[in-house]
Design a protein around this motif. Structure first.
Motif, PDB file in Angstrom:
ATOM      1  N   ALA A  56       0.821  -1.212   0.000  1.00 36.37           N
ATOM      2  CA  ALA A  56       0.000   0.000   0.000  1.00 36.37           C
ATOM      3  C   ALA A  56       0.852   1.257   0.000  1.00 36.37           C
ATOM      4  O   ALA A  56       1.876   1.329   0.683  1.00 36.37           O
ATOM      5  CB  ALA A  56      -0.916   0.007   1.223  1.00 36.37           C
ATOM      6  N   GLY A  57       0.403   2.248  -0.753  1.00 38.34           N
ATOM      7  CA  GLY A  57       1.010   3.564  -0.736  1.00 38.34           C
ATOM      8  C   GLY A  57       0.228   4.476   0.193  1.00 38.34           C
ATOM      9  O   GLY A  57      -0.999   4.496   0.173  1.00 38.34           O
ATOM     10  N   LYS A  58       0.948   5.221   1.027  1.00 45.10           N
ATOM     11  CA  LYS A  58       0.327   6.152   1.977  1.00 45.10           C
ATOM     12  C   LYS A  58       1.149   7.432   2.006  1.00 45.10           C
ATOM     13  O   LYS A  58       2.077   7.607   1.222  1.00 45.10           O
ATOM     14  CB  LYS A  58       0.273   5.528   3.376  1.00 45.10           C
ATOM     15  N   GLY A  59       0.808   8.317   2.925  1.00 40.62           N
ATOM     16  CA  GLY A  59       1.565   9.541   3.101  1.00 40.62           C
ATOM     17  C   GLY A  59       0.699  10.774   3.031  1.00 40.62           C
ATOM     18  O   GLY A  59      -0.516  10.701   3.204  1.00 40.62           O
ATOM     19  N   TRP A  60       1.339  11.910   2.762  1.00 32.63           N
ATOM     20  CA  TRP A  60       0.591  13.161   2.684  1.00 32.63           C
ATOM     21  C   TRP A  60       1.268  14.137   1.738  1.00 32.63           C
ATOM     22  O   TRP A  60       2.439  14.031   1.440  1.00 32.63           O
ATOM     23  CB  TRP A  60       0.400  13.762   4.074  1.00 32.63           C
ATOM     24  N   GLU A  61       0.470  15.079   1.269  1.00 36.41           N
ATOM     25  CA  GLU A  61       0.953  16.136   0.387  1.00 36.41           C
ATOM     26  C   GLU A  61       0.490  17.475   0.923  1.00 36.41           C
ATOM     27  O   GLU A  61      -0.677  17.652   1.255  1.00 36.41           O
ATOM     28  CB  GLU A  61       0.427  15.939  -1.041  1.00 36.41           C
ATOM     29  N   GLU A  62       1.421  18.414   1.014  1.00 35.84           N
ATOM     30  CA  GLU A  62       1.117  19.782   1.423  1.00 35.84           C
ATOM     31  C   GLU A  62       1.264  20.674   0.198  1.00 35.84           C
ATOM     32  O   GLU A  62       2.288  20.631  -0.478  1.00 35.84           O
ATOM     33  CB  GLU A  62       2.063  20.244   2.533  1.00 35.84           C
ATOM     34  N   ILE A  71       5.821  16.583  -0.421  1.00 32.21           N
ATOM     35  CA  ILE A  71       5.181  15.270  -0.491  1.00 32.21           C
ATOM     36  C   ILE A  71       6.029  14.265   0.275  1.00 32.21           C
ATOM     37  O   ILE A  71       7.245  14.189   0.073  1.00 32.21           O
ATOM     38  CB  ILE A  71       5.016  14.788  -1.950  1.00 32.21           C
ATOM     39  N   ARG A  72       5.387  13.498   1.149  1.00 38.25           N
ATOM     40  CA  ARG A  72       6.037  12.371   1.830  1.00 38.25           C
ATOM     41  C   ARG A  72       5.285  11.104   1.444  1.00 38.25           C
ATOM     42  O   ARG A  72       4.133  10.923   1.828  1.00 38.25           O
ATOM     43  CB  ARG A  72       6.006  12.574   3.331  1.00 38.25           C
ATOM     44  N   ARG A  73       5.933  10.233   0.659  1.00 36.63           N
ATOM     45  CA  ARG A  73       5.328   8.971   0.229  1.00 36.63           C
ATOM     46  C   ARG A  73       5.832   7.832   1.110  1.00 36.63           C
ATOM     47  O   ARG A  73       7.042   7.675   1.291  1.00 36.63           O
ATOM     48  CB  ARG A  73       5.660   8.671  -1.240  1.00 36.63           C
ATOM     49  N   LEU A  74       4.898   7.049   1.623  1.00 37.08           N
ATOM     50  CA  LEU A  74       5.213   5.892   2.447  1.00 37.08           C
ATOM     51  C   LEU A  74       4.724   4.643   1.724  1.00 37.08           C
ATOM     52  O   LEU A  74       3.593   4.612   1.242  1.00 37.08           O
ATOM     53  CB  LEU A  74       4.521   6.006   3.812  1.00 37.08           C
ATOM     54  N   GLU A  75       5.555   3.620   1.652  1.00 39.87           N
ATOM     55  CA  GLU A  75       5.138   2.342   1.084  1.00 39.87           C
ATOM     56  C   GLU A  75       5.134   1.313   2.204  1.00 39.87           C
ATOM     57  O   GLU A  75       6.167   1.086   2.856  1.00 39.87           O
ATOM     58  CB  GLU A  75       6.077   1.908  -0.038  1.00 39.87           C
ATOM     59  N   THR A  76       3.989   0.693   2.442  1.00 35.38           N
ATOM     60  CA  THR A  76       3.838  -0.226   3.564  1.00 35.38           C
ATOM     61  C   THR A  76       3.343  -1.589   3.103  1.00 35.38           C
ATOM     62  O   THR A  76       2.762  -1.726   2.031  1.00 35.38           O
ATOM     63  CB  THR A  76       2.847   0.333   4.606  1.00 35.38           C
ATOM     64  N   ILE A  77       3.569  -2.579   3.942  1.00 36.22           N
ATOM     65  CA  ILE A  77       2.971  -3.899   3.787  1.00 36.22           C
ATOM     66  C   ILE A  77       1.894  -4.000   4.865  1.00 36.22           C
ATOM     67  O   ILE A  77       2.200  -3.940   6.056  1.00 36.22           O
ATOM     68  CB  ILE A  77       4.011  -5.019   3.932  1.00 36.22           C
ATOM     69  N   ASP A  78       0.639  -4.123   4.447  1.00 33.40           N
ATOM     70  CA  ASP A  78      -0.502  -4.157   5.368  1.00 33.40           C
ATOM     71  C   ASP A  78      -1.045  -5.569   5.477  1.00 33.40           C
ATOM     72  O   ASP A  78      -1.166  -6.273   4.473  1.00 33.40           O
ATOM     73  CB  ASP A  78      -1.628  -3.238   4.870  1.00 33.40           C
ATOM     74  N   LEU A  79      -1.419  -5.954   6.692  1.00 34.27           N
ATOM     75  CA  LEU A  79      -2.006  -7.266   6.963  1.00 34.27           C
ATOM     76  C   LEU A  79      -3.318  -7.090   7.720  1.00 34.27           C
ATOM     77  O   LEU A  79      -3.347  -7.171   8.947  1.00 34.27           O
ATOM     78  CB  LEU A  79      -1.039  -8.129   7.783  1.00 34.27           C
ATOM     79  N   PRO A  80      -4.433  -6.845   7.030  1.00 32.02           N
ATOM     80  CA  PRO A  80      -5.723  -6.765   7.707  1.00 32.02           C
ATOM     81  C   PRO A  80      -6.353  -8.148   7.877  1.00 32.02           C
ATOM     82  O   PRO A  80      -6.276  -8.984   6.978  1.00 32.02           O
ATOM     83  CB  PRO A  80      -6.567  -5.888   6.777  1.00 32.02           C
ATOM     84  N   VAL A  81      -6.944  -8.376   9.044  1.00 35.74           N
ATOM     85  CA  VAL A  81      -7.712  -9.595   9.319  1.00 35.74           C
ATOM     86  C   VAL A  81      -9.082  -9.141   9.811  1.00 35.74           C
ATOM     87  O   VAL A  81      -9.183  -8.503  10.866  1.00 35.74           O
ATOM     88  CB  VAL A  81      -7.020 -10.485  10.363  1.00 35.74           C
ATOM     89  N   THR A  82     -10.116  -9.452   9.050  1.00 39.54           N
ATOM     90  CA  THR A  82     -11.436  -8.880   9.319  1.00 39.54           C
ATOM     91  C   THR A  82     -12.517  -9.957   9.380  1.00 39.54           C
ATOM     92  O   THR A  82     -12.376 -11.029   8.798  1.00 39.54           O
ATOM     93  CB  THR A  82     -11.819  -7.880   8.215  1.00 39.54           C
ATOM     94  N   ASP A 107       9.284   1.545   2.881  1.00 37.42           N
ATOM     95  CA  ASP A 107      10.097   2.569   2.233  1.00 37.42           C
ATOM     96  C   ASP A 107       9.418   3.925   2.395  1.00 37.42           C
ATOM     97  O   ASP A 107       8.191   4.000   2.536  1.00 37.42           O
ATOM     98  CB  ASP A 107      10.258   2.236   0.742  1.00 37.42           C
ATOM     99  N   GLU A 108      10.206   4.982   2.374  1.00 38.48           N
ATOM    100  CA  GLU A 108       9.646   6.341   2.374  1.00 38.48           C
ATOM    101  C   GLU A 108      10.501   7.251   1.513  1.00 38.48           C
ATOM    102  O   GLU A 108      11.711   7.093   1.426  1.00 38.48           O
ATOM    103  CB  GLU A 108       9.512   6.897   3.790  1.00 38.48           C
ATOM    104  N   LYS A 109       9.825   8.203   0.845  1.00 40.25           N
ATOM    105  CA  LYS A 109      10.506   9.153  -0.028  1.00 40.25           C
ATOM    106  C   LYS A 109       9.884  10.527   0.154  1.00 40.25           C
ATOM    107  O   LYS A 109       8.677  10.659   0.342  1.00 40.25           O
ATOM    108  CB  LYS A 109      10.385   8.721  -1.487  1.00 40.25           C
ATOM    109  N   PHE A 124      10.876  18.109   7.782  1.00 41.30           N
ATOM    110  CA  PHE A 124      11.503  17.925   6.472  1.00 41.30           C
ATOM    111  C   PHE A 124      12.836  17.202   6.674  1.00 41.30           C
ATOM    112  O   PHE A 124      13.633  17.563   7.539  1.00 41.30           O
ATOM    113  CB  PHE A 124      11.744  19.260   5.782  1.00 41.30           C
ATOM    114  N   ASN A 125      13.084  16.168   5.865  1.00 43.74           N
ATOM    115  CA  ASN A 125      14.323  15.375   5.908  1.00 43.74           C
ATOM    116  C   ASN A 125      14.524  14.611   7.213  1.00 43.74           C
ATOM    117  O   ASN A 125      15.638  14.180   7.505  1.00 43.74           O
ATOM    118  CB  ASN A 125      15.551  16.254   5.638  1.00 43.74           C
ATOM    119  N   VAL A 126      13.465  14.415   7.989  1.00 42.63           N
ATOM    120  CA  VAL A 126      13.525  13.592   9.203  1.00 42.63           C
ATOM    121  C   VAL A 126      12.703  12.335   8.955  1.00 42.63           C
ATOM    122  O   VAL A 126      11.518  12.427   8.634  1.00 42.63           O
ATOM    123  CB  VAL A 126      12.966  14.354  10.434  1.00 42.63           C
ATOM    124  N   PRO A 127      13.318  11.145   9.074  1.00 47.62           N
ATOM    125  CA  PRO A 127      12.567   9.910   8.794  1.00 47.62           C
ATOM    126  C   PRO A 127      11.430   9.689   9.785  1.00 47.62           C
ATOM    127  O   PRO A 127      11.474  10.158  10.925  1.00 47.62           O
ATOM    128  CB  PRO A 127      13.611   8.793   8.929  1.00 47.62           C
TER     129      PRO A 127
END
Length: 192
Positions: A56-62, A71-82, A107-109, A124-127
C-alpha cells in the motif's frame, strides 16, 4: 455449506495524515497504488473471515500556492484480518468487512519543492520514527458471482491508532500523526 476464496485486488489509495498539536492544515489527498492478495472463508451463512496481504502507498501532500509543495510517500505492507458479512442473491452480493490491521513501513521518499525558506518545517528530511502501525479498517464491496469466479468493486477506509512521529520525539513533536487512507479498487477471486 462453507466456501473458500482466493483472489487479488488492485486500486488507488487517497491518503492524508491527521496531525494534532501542531496541525498541518494545507494538505491535499495524496494518490498512490494499492495491490494485494485476498483469502476469504465463509463458514456460517453470510458470515466468515477475510485476510489480506497488501502493498500500500500512503503519506501526505502539502500544497501552498505561494510557498510550493511537499510530499512524503510511504510504502507499507498491510495485513488486515477482518470479519466479513456477505448478503444478496446467488449472482449479485454485497460484502462488509470490519477488523484490525497491522502495517510495516517498507520505504519512504520525500519530494520538497519549496520556493520560500519561511515554509520549511521541522519534519523535512527527518525519517518517520515508527515503522509499525496498528489500526482498524472497514471494507464495503459489491460482487458478481459467476462460473469463472467472483468479480467485484470495493471501497475501504483505514484509520491508524499509532503515530508516525513519537509524541516524545526530540527532533519532531506531534501529539498525533496518524495515517488515514481511503481505497477504491477492483478485485477478482476464485472458489477453492
Amino acid at each position: 455449506k462453507s466456501h473458500t476464496y482466493l483472489g487479488i485486488h488492485g486500486g488507488v489509495n487517497l491518503s492524508t495524515v491527521k496531525f494534532v498539536l501542531p496541525s498541518v492544515n494545507d494538505q491535499v489527498m495524496l494518490t498512490s497504488r494499492n495491490l494485494g492478495i485476498i483469502f476469504r472463508h465463509i463458514s456460517e451463512p453470510n458470515i466468515g473471515f477475510q485476510a489480506e496481504v497488501n502493498l500500500a502507498g500512503k503519506g501526505w501532500e502539502e500544497k501552498n500556492d505561494s510557498a510550493g509543495t511537499y510530499i512524503r510517500r510511504l510504502e507499507t505492507i498491510d495485513l488486515p484480518v477482518t470479519a466479513v458479512f456477505v448478503f444478496g442473491t446467488k449472482t449479485l452480493r454485497f460484502s462488509l468487512a470490519l477488523g484490525p490491521y497491522v502495517s510495516y513501513l517498507r520505504d519512504e521518499k520525500e519530494s520538497i519543492k519549496i520556493t520560500s525558506p519561511v515554509y520549511t518545517k521541522e519534519y523535512f528530511n527527518v525519517p518517520v520514527e515508527n515503522d509499525w502501525e496498528f489500526g482498524f479498517t472497514g471494507i464495503v464491496g459489491v460482487e458478481f458471482h459467476t462460473k469463472l469466479g467472483v468479480l467485484g468493486a470495493r471501497g475501504s477506509y483505514n484509520h491508524a491508532l499509532t503515530t508516525l512521529f513519537s509524541p516524545q520525539g526530540e527532533k519532531v513533536y506531534f501529539r498525533g500523526s496518524r495515517n488515514q487512507v481511503i481505497n477504491l479498487g477492483l478485485f477478482y477471486m476464485i472458489h477453492l
